[in-house]
Design an enzyme around this catalytic site. Structure first.
Site, PDB file in Angstrom:
ATOM      1  CG  ASP A  52      42.660  41.955  34.911  1.00 34.23           C
ATOM      2  OD1 ASP A  52      42.188  41.965  35.689  1.00 34.23           O
ATOM      3  OD2 ASP A  52      43.971  41.091  35.833  1.00 34.23           O
ATOM      4  CG  ASP A 111      39.328  29.938  33.087  1.00 36.55           C
ATOM      5  OD1 ASP A 111      40.397  30.677  32.998  1.00 36.55           O
ATOM      6  OD2 ASP A 111      37.760  30.746  33.635  1.00 36.55           O
ATOM      7  CG  ASP A 149      40.632  35.962  30.223  1.00 40.35           C
ATOM      8  OD1 ASP A 149      40.346  37.515  30.800  1.00 40.35           O
ATOM      9  OD2 ASP A 149      40.633  35.572  31.253  1.00 40.35           O
ATOM     10  NE  ARG A 178      39.916  40.453  31.617  1.00 45.99           N
ATOM     11  CZ  ARG A 178      40.636  40.158  32.124  1.00 45.99           C
ATOM     12  NH1 ARG A 178      39.864  39.367  32.842  1.00 45.99           N
ATOM     13  NH2 ARG A 178      42.081  40.411  32.281  1.00 45.99           N
ATOM     14  CG  ASP A 218      36.444  39.649  36.093  1.00 44.32           C
ATOM     15  OD1 ASP A 218      36.654  38.042  35.398  1.00 44.32           O
ATOM     16  OD2 ASP A 218      38.169  39.252  36.381  1.00 44.32           O
ATOM     17  CG  HIS A 222      33.192  32.326  32.628  1.00 38.79           C
ATOM     18  ND1 HIS A 222      33.297  31.624  33.465  1.00 38.79           N
ATOM     19  CD2 HIS A 222      33.762  33.382  33.391  1.00 38.79           C
ATOM     20  CE1 HIS A 222      35.043  31.369  33.119  1.00 38.79           C
ATOM     21  NE2 HIS A 222      34.943  32.675  34.023  1.00 38.79           N
TER      22      HIS A 222
HETATM   23  C1  NOJ Z   1      40.079  36.442  34.243  1.00 39.12           C
HETATM   24  C2  NOJ Z   1      38.364  36.727  32.798  1.00 39.12           C
HETATM   25  O1  NOJ Z   1      37.915  37.854  33.318  1.00 39.12           O
HETATM   26  C3  NOJ Z   1      37.643  35.436  33.692  1.00 39.12           C
HETATM   27  O2  NOJ Z   1      36.662  35.428  32.944  1.00 39.12           O
HETATM   28  C4  NOJ Z   1      38.472  34.582  34.137  1.00 39.12           C
HETATM   29  O3  NOJ Z   1      37.505  33.457  34.107  1.00 39.12           O
HETATM   30  C5  NOJ Z   1      39.917  34.219  34.983  1.00 39.12           C
HETATM   31  N1  NOJ Z   1      40.186  36.268  34.394  1.00 39.12           N
HETATM   32  C6  NOJ Z   1      40.763  33.512  34.728  1.00 39.12           C
HETATM   33  O4  NOJ Z   1      41.487  32.594  33.030  1.00 39.12           O
END
Ligand code: NOJ
Length: 909
Positions: free
Chosen positions: A262, A388, A504, A566, A582, A640
């Protein structure tokens, strides 16, 4: 407090904190292997280098086995390893060679990985070989074609050939390193006298214990698996998704790292690990291509030296040494061979190719509906809205927040979205809140002992969004089955609806874990095997997505699942879509999205996108507009934004921005039939949806210089990514004519151009000779277009095209309920021929879908026809334009009375 810190963290820092993540130097198995490669290289000239030799070579059908002995001089020797080579066919031809090297007795570890990744693809078709003795070795040649492997005995080496051409050499540099905890060596001992037998001899520190960033990892001793592969005559080596780097590998001193993590606000142009790992490369040569998959989900590093013929070394922390060589001969063949081993992708619902609107977070059902209504008000089509974290009750997945998303309102929201052909996605992460005795989801996994455990056998607790959390043990088939049941509407409050899933944080993310993930010594119960997390780390996210897909199939067996992930591994394309995590709202991230998505596409994961217009930060208006203009050319197009970013729905910034985004999105929808055809060719044939600029013209060496900024959508469209400024360098590859997609009256030959950037779009060109099927009536969503007829646009004469049509949502296509037509335009006629995507399938049982063609647009016809006929009937047509100084003409036939799904033709006189 930790949670608060996590939320404000993005405001405090501008980019990833690299010190949180290990480099090769900070990772003992990589560091010692790198030292070993240097030692072996320097010794080679002077000394009899460490030698692996092959003996007891046996051939049986498609299988070859041998003993590999590692010897240094006369004295030192390790127990022999067992080598197996197995030859398989792909697409009715030779081309796949499986290589395994194991220490006996063989463990069940490799079967856990193979069961997950390879076996669901179906049995591989054996390809018998004949053996011939040559000087210093044995050659095995496939009976079905021109594939051969030369096994050199002393030193052990494999040379992989196709059509007599050397493609790859395994162990050319003698870096093979198969570490075993040696009997009698209980503790770290000083280096034995004499040269090293393997990397662990060279540097016996940290074999059992190692610290990083205050975390101590205790492991069962040295288990590194290292090797080298040299690729002959390489023009580019691509793959190893996911890295935020150039498409062509080999620009770094530091090896590419494969360890799903992450990484918040990742940096571009560094070979650091990201959320997913696909240990697969394709080597592109002028004459074709070959590939290599290392089926190992433990942490890995790959060093690529592109300066010479491409040389690479690979080191994995542990696990099986199981490789697949793909012998091409074309890049497409390599990809299809990869799919033979890892399975074909999952066919997405048609709607998944439409526009997706997400943010962290839409805060109430009313907010969701207002956004949906605004898309209608402003005439922008939309298929998916995304929820989300905050829609859940305190980040308890499979629940709704009682205050902001009360169930009656949720149900009304789902009903009205679905009535307007729109769909909802909810986020479901794999960490489960552990401190609430009423949270039945976590209780279920805890009670059944189906959570990841500490080495002591207690449940492992880590910190994530909800606070202290347990992690379902997705390696366990039982845990995956329990997870799947949670999607049932009896368990998941809601109502039967078009509700889909977003997985995620499934690397998995553990905020207080080493490198923000699970400690490597945690335990998984994988059926009969108990494995350490280190052995399967890169598969965790794969299993989460797989179990979610199974959940969808259980609860709505008739409906195609759609699950975004992800984290991923080789084979994740079988489950659904992925995105690049991200990213940041800046130009470098926009630019790097192109090679990142191309790399995913070449690793089988075409259905992928990057967050538009950058997840973190607030894009300025130019970036915002440009990113949408680029994003419509991503296979998966989702807007997003981070929780702390300003609202950025397209109407927020005034009419100029709105108009530009609207026109971009309308273009996407106009081309949905083309996108859907590409999705079908991806899912049913394994062809990549987007492709590097060189993909169709390997002879055009100049094209290779533009690989990061240009890309093909299918085989017809070339997209040039935008930059700031007024113009870009454009390269139109190959040897053809190119139509400006936005102004088809402008045609130009292949070559380099300084291209002015138009306000309303990024440069897109169509290669002459292609027909694209489109739908021109603007609607609010793909579902609302279902009854619309088609328009066929042909660029140049002659030309060909294809169209795939099915019901867009069910599995009926698997029984042949689809239309796949080939369109051919020559100088006398335009024809549609019903065809099939899978020659082995029965003739299609026709799907009940709209198939009428309402318009034919023929651009660049070489002369004006006197008459156009369909059988006895004469068709009306109009001349749209006739470019000066040429006899070419653009014409339109309206209402030709034709339909896809059966053969048809019109004739020019
Ligand atoms: C991390 C993710 O990559 C992102 O897209 C998401 O908005 C946040 N977690 C919150 O869930």
């Amino acid at each position: 407090m930790a949670l608060l810190l996590w939320l404000i963290w993005p405001i405090l820092v501008l980019a990833v904190d690299q010190s949180k993540f290990r480099t090769c130097e900070q990772t003992s198995f990589c560091r010692r292997f790198r030292a070993y490669t240097k030692e072996v290289s320097t010794q080679q000239a002077a000394l009899p280098s460490p030698v692996h030799s092959a003996s007891e070579v046996l051939v049986e059908g498609h299988k070859v086995s041998a003993k590999i002995v590692h010897r240094y001089g006369e004295s030192a020797q390790l127990e022999p390893l067992t080598l197996q080579l197995q030859f398989f066919r792909s697409q009715q031809s030779c081309g796949v060679v499986r290589f395994t090297l194991e220490h006996e007795p063989s463990t069940g570890r490799s079967s856990v990985v193979r069961r997950s990744v390879v076996e669901p693809a179906g049995p591989l078709e054996p390809d018998e070989v004949v053996a011939a003795t040559v000087e210093g070795g044995t050659t095995f040649t496939s009976k079905s074609g021109a594939c051969a492997v030369l096994l050199r005995h002393q030193p052990f080496q494999l040379e992989i050939f196709r059509d007599g051409l050397l493609l790859q050499t395994f162990n050319a540099r003698h870096f093979l390193n198969y570490e075993l905890p040696r009997h009698g060596r209980a503790t770290e001992s000083p280096r034995p006298v004499g040269p090293p037998l393997d990397a662990a001899d060279l540097d016996p520190r940290f074999l059992w214990e190692e610290s990083f960033d205050q975390f101590v990892d205790r492991r069962p001793g040295p288990t590194g698996r290292g090797f080298d592969v040299s690729f002959a005559e390489s023009m580019a080596l691509v793959g190893l998704a996911e890295h935020a780097t150039s498409l062509h590998l080999g620009k770094f001193q530091e090896p590419y790292r494969l360890y799903n993590l992450d990484v918040f606000e990742y940096e571009v142009d560094v070979p650091m690990a990201l959320y997913g790992a696909i240990p697969f490369v394709t080597c592109v040569q002028r004459s074709g291509a070959s590939g290599l998959l290392a089926l190992n989900p433990s942490e890995g590093f790959v060093q690529v030296d592109a300066s010479n013929a491409t040389e690479s070394w690979w080191i994995f922390e542990t696990g099986p040494l199981e490789l697949y060589f793909f012998l091409g001969p074309s890049v497409t063949d390599v990809l299809q061979q990869y799919h033979t081993v890892t399975g074909l992708p999952r066919m997405p619902p048609l709607a998944a190719l439409g526009k997706h609107q997400s943010r962290w977070n839409y805060i109430t059902p009313e907010d969701v509906m207002e956004v949906s209504r605004n898309f209608d008000r402003h005439g922008i089509p939309l298929d998916f809205l995304w929820l989300d974290l905050e829609h859940t009750h305190g980040k308890r997945y499979f629940t709704w927040d009682p205050k902001h998303f009360p169930l009656p309102e949720v149900e009304t929201m789902l009903d009205s979205l679905n009535r307007t052909h729109r769909k909802l996605v909810t986020i479901i992460d794999p960490h489960l809140f552990a401190n609430d005795s009423n949270y039945t989801v976590a209780n279920l996994f805890k009670e059944k002992k189906l959570v990841v455990q500490k080495p002591s056998g207690e449940d492992f607790h880590g910190f994530c969004w909800p606070g202290p959390s347990v992690y379902p043990d997705f390696c366990s088939p039982e845990a995956r089955a329990e997870w799947a049941k949670l999607f049932d509407f009896k368990a998941y409050p809601g109502r039967p609806a078009e509700l889909y899933t977003w997985n995620d944080m499934n690397e998995p993310s553990v905020f207080d874990g080493p490198e923000i993930t699970l400690p490597k010594d945690t335990r998984h119960h994988c059926g009969d095997e108990i494995l350490e997390h280190r052995e399967v780390h890169n598969l965790y996210g794969f299993w989460v997505q797989e179990a979610s897909v199974q959940g969808h199939l259980l609860r709505q067996p008739e409906q195609r699942p759609f699950v975004l992930t992800r984290s991923f591994f080789a084979g994740s394309h079988r489950h659904g879509a992925a995105w690049t995590g991200d990213n940041m709202a800046n130009w470098r991230h926009l630019e790097r999205s192109v090679p990142m998505l191309l790399s995913l596409s070449l690793c089988g994961l075409s259905l992928a996108g990057a967050d538009v217009a950058g997840f973190m930060g607030d894009p300025d208006l130019e970036l915002f507009v440009r990113w949408h203009q680029l994003g419509i050319w991503y296979p998966f197009y989702r807007a997003h934004a981070h929780l702390t970013s300003k609202r950025r729905e397209p109407w927020i910034f005034g009419t100029t921005v709105l108009e530009k985004v609207r026109s971009a999105v309308l273009t996407r929808y106009r081309l949905l039939p083309m996108w859907y055809t590409l999705a079908a060719e991806w899912a049913l044939l394994g062809l990549p949806m987007i492709r590097p600029i060189w993909y169709h013209d390997l002879q055009d060496t100049q094209a290779f210089q533009h690989a990061d900024s240009h890309f093909f959508v299918g085989d017809a469209l070339l997209v040039r990514a935008p930059e700031t400024g007024k113009s870009v360098k454009l390269y139109l590859p190959g040897n053809s004519s190119w139509y400006d997609f936005w102004d088809p009256s402008s045609i130009r030959p292949s070559g380099s151009y300084k291209e002015p950037l138009h306000k309303h779009h990024v440069p897109v060109f169509v290669r002459s000779g292609h027909c694209l099927v489109q739908r021109w009536r603007p609607r609010r969503s793909s579902g609302a277009m279902e009854g619309d007829p088609y328009t066929v646009v042909c660029y140049g004469q002659p030309a060909t095209g294809r169209v795939y049509i099915d019901d867009g949502r069910s599995h009926e296509y698997q029984k042949g309920a689809y239309i796949f037509d080939e369109i051919t335009l020559d100088f006398n006629a335009l024809r549609g021929t019903a065809s099939t995507l899978d020659k082995t399938k029965r003739a299609a049982s026709a799907p009940s879908v709209e198939r009428r063609i309402e318009r034919l647009v023929l651009l660049g016809m070489t002369k004006i026809p006197k008459q156009i006929t369909k059988g006895e009937e004469t068709l009306d047509f109009s001349i749209d334009s006739q470019p000066e100084r040429t006899s070419a003409v653009d014409l339109t036939v309206r209402k030709p009375g034709l339909s896809f799904g059966s053969s048809w033709s019109i004739h020019f006189h």
